[in-house]
Design a protein around this motif. Structure first.
Motif, PDB file in Angstrom:
ATOM      1  N   UNK A 145       0.543  -1.194  -0.031  1.00 40.61           N
ATOM      2  CA  UNK A 145       0.189   0.061   0.160  1.00 40.61           C
ATOM      3  C   UNK A 145       0.631   1.331   0.285  1.00 40.61           C
ATOM      4  N   UNK A 146       0.619   2.350  -0.836  1.00 43.39           N
ATOM      5  CA  UNK A 146       1.232   3.073  -1.093  1.00 43.39           C
ATOM      6  C   UNK A 146       0.363   4.739  -0.804  1.00 43.39           C
ATOM      7  N   UNK A 147       1.235   5.431   0.305  1.00 39.83           N
ATOM      8  CA  UNK A 147       0.072   7.023   0.286  1.00 39.83           C
ATOM      9  C   UNK A 147       1.266   7.638   0.627  1.00 39.83           C
ATOM     10  N   UNK A 148       0.113   9.010  -0.088  1.00 44.11           N
ATOM     11  CA  UNK A 148       1.168   9.765  -0.428  1.00 44.11           C
ATOM     12  C   UNK A 148       0.710  11.247   0.228  1.00 44.11           C
ATOM     13  N   UNK A 149       1.755  12.253   1.049  1.00 41.37           N
ATOM     14  CA  UNK A 149       1.298  13.450   1.319  1.00 41.37           C
ATOM     15  C   UNK A 149       1.537  14.173   0.219  1.00 41.37           C
ATOM     16  N   UNK A 160       2.347   1.479   9.341  1.00 45.24           N
ATOM     17  CA  UNK A 160       3.775   1.056   9.439  1.00 45.24           C
ATOM     18  C   UNK A 160       5.039   1.430   8.617  1.00 45.24           C
ATOM     19  N   UNK A 161       6.526   2.926   8.744  1.00 41.11           N
ATOM     20  CA  UNK A 161       7.314   2.616   7.182  1.00 41.11           C
ATOM     21  C   UNK A 161       7.342   1.283   6.624  1.00 41.11           C
ATOM     22  N   UNK A 162       7.709   0.629   7.277  1.00 37.67           N
ATOM     23  CA  UNK A 162       8.318  -1.345   7.195  1.00 37.67           C
ATOM     24  C   UNK A 162       7.546  -1.687   6.665  1.00 37.67           C
ATOM     25  N   UNK A 163       5.983  -1.368   6.442  1.00 39.02           N
ATOM     26  CA  UNK A 163       4.935  -1.984   5.470  1.00 39.02           C
ATOM     27  C   UNK A 163       4.439  -1.785   4.942  1.00 39.02           C
ATOM     28  N   UNK A 164       4.279  -0.223   4.974  1.00 39.23           N
ATOM     29  CA  UNK A 164       3.311   0.205   4.095  1.00 39.23           C
ATOM     30  C   UNK A 164       4.722   1.437   3.218  1.00 39.23           C
ATOM     31  N   UNK A 165       4.044   2.132   1.837  1.00 43.01           N
ATOM     32  CA  UNK A 165       4.898   2.868   1.449  1.00 43.01           C
ATOM     33  C   UNK A 165       4.534   4.874   1.199  1.00 43.01           C
ATOM     34  N   UNK A 166       5.202   5.401   3.032  1.00 43.46           N
ATOM     35  CA  UNK A 166       5.026   6.118   3.121  1.00 43.46           C
ATOM     36  C   UNK A 166       5.275   7.328   2.820  1.00 43.46           C
ATOM     37  N   UNK A 167       5.406   8.686   1.903  1.00 47.57           N
ATOM     38  CA  UNK A 167       6.047  10.043   1.376  1.00 47.57           C
ATOM     39  C   UNK A 167       4.851  10.986   0.696  1.00 47.57           C
ATOM     40  N   UNK A 168       5.907  12.333   0.166  1.00 44.73           N
ATOM     41  CA  UNK A 168       5.681  13.016   0.397  1.00 44.73           C
ATOM     42  C   UNK A 168       5.830  13.750  -1.589  1.00 44.73           C
TER      43      UNK A 168
END
Ligand code: TRP
Length: 339
Positions: A39-43, A75-83
């Motif tokens: 799962x990829x989450x983008x701010x 959890x940044x180990x389990x998803x991709x969280x970025x700007x």
């Protein structure tokens, strides 16, 4: 099954954002990982520049949003969280997709119309191209599932049109881009303003007393819940119904914050003496739901260097995925040197 969603770094996050989006993100992180994907989450800081804004405030809100997402369980180990602004592939793909986006479609978008009348100084071209950047966000990762609210339906449709048109025009028989699905969360998708339960709880345009913020102290939450508008049915009737927006909203909030269905909540309140009991139960559930998030936020938010490191690590993973799509897109469009 790859999931992608974007969240605005603007405004204070409220209970509607929390139940409708942020909690879905955490669930999505588990589901995608279980399916062997991510799962990829983008701010979306670039989207935030399309209306009047203050650059210094944008930075602050970006950190607030990052810390809230982490506090809620991403959890940044389990998803991709970025700007968004850290991954230039988004803006490049946005430009390339403009060639398969119909101007007429963009100018008919409801959000464009609503936001452009609200702008006093300047209606920026960015506001018009907002949905193309959003399409690029998702298509760069070939995501299938896009958890967003009902208000994003039009943007999703546009994104699907753009992907389909791109494949037809440049795919040479292949689907270079994936046409994503719209996923609107079923439960808690519509948390309403406590003071005006016919309107959605929202960052703009809803009342301060009618909006529970994720970072509100327990005392403030209890006060807002106690003052929630119900109805004057006599005797009071604790049930859902179109004729009872206030009571329905409280039942839905209590259900969402106690991992029960609205029917179970109604059954549990069969002996209630009045709306006071419903409000008290809902307040207690909301306080307990948000308490760990607020406490964890207080630990995370001050360390901006750590937040930056987390975002940088996420951006690096994101670029690896988006870069691969971009090189295929450029090749298919005949842009830049041949591969
Ligand atoms: N426009 C979305 C909103 O206002 C935010 C967003 C930007 C988004 N890019 C996205 C949502 C990509 C889903 C996918 O809520």
């Amino acid at each position: 099954m790859r999931i992608f969603s974007g969240i605005q770094p603007t405004g204070r996050k409220h209970l509607g954002n929390y139940i409708g989006a942020i909690r879905q993100y955490v669930g999505g992180q588990e589901r995608a990982a279980a399916a062997g994907d991510v799962a990829i989450y983008c701010i979306v800081d670039l989207h935030a520049t399309t209306v009047q804004y203050d650059p210094a405030v944008l930075r602050e809100r970006l950190y607030d949003t990052t810390a809230i997402l982490l506090a809620a369980g991403l959890d940044p180990e389990r998803c991709i969280l970025f700007r968004q602004g850290d991954v230039p592939e988004h803006t490049e793909l946005c430009w390339l997709l403009c060639s398969v986006t119909a101007l007429g479609e963009l100018s008919r978008m409801h959000q464009f119309r609503d936001k452009s009348v609200a702008q006093r100084e300047l209606v920026s071209a960015g506001l018009l191209f907002y949905p193309v950047l959003q399409a690029a966000d998702v298509l760069a990762y070939r995501a299938v599932e896009v958890p967003v609210g009902e208000d994003q339906r039009e943007h999703l449709e546009l994104m699907r049109d753009v992907a389909t048109r791109f494949n037809a025009r440049f795919g040479g028989g292949r689907d270079i881009l994936v046409v994503p699905e719209h996923r609107i969360p079923a439960v808690g998708a519509r948390i309403m303003d406590l003071q005006d339960p016919t309107r959605k709880m929202s960052t703009t345009g809803s009342s301060e007393e009618g909006t529970v913020y994720v970072l509100d102290e327990p005392g403030a939450i209890e006060k807002k819940m106690r003052r929630a508008v119900t109805d004057s049915d006599d005797p009071p009737a604790i049930r859902r119904g179109d004729d009872k927006p206030g009571v329905t909203n409280l039942i839905d909030i209590l259900a969402a914050c106690s991992a029960r269905t609205p029917e179970e909540v109604v059954a549990s309140l069969a002996d209630a003496r009045g709306y006071g009991d419903l409000k008290a139960a809902a307040a207690a559930a909301v306080v307990e739901e948000l308490r760990p998030v607020r406490e964890r936020f207080a630990e995370l938010r001050p360390d901006e260097r750590l937040l930056e490191q987390t975002l940088a690590a996420g951006a690096e993973q994101a670029r690896a995925l988006a870069g691969a799509t971009l090189s295929e897109v450029r090749e298919a469009m005949g842009v830049g040197p041949p591969r």
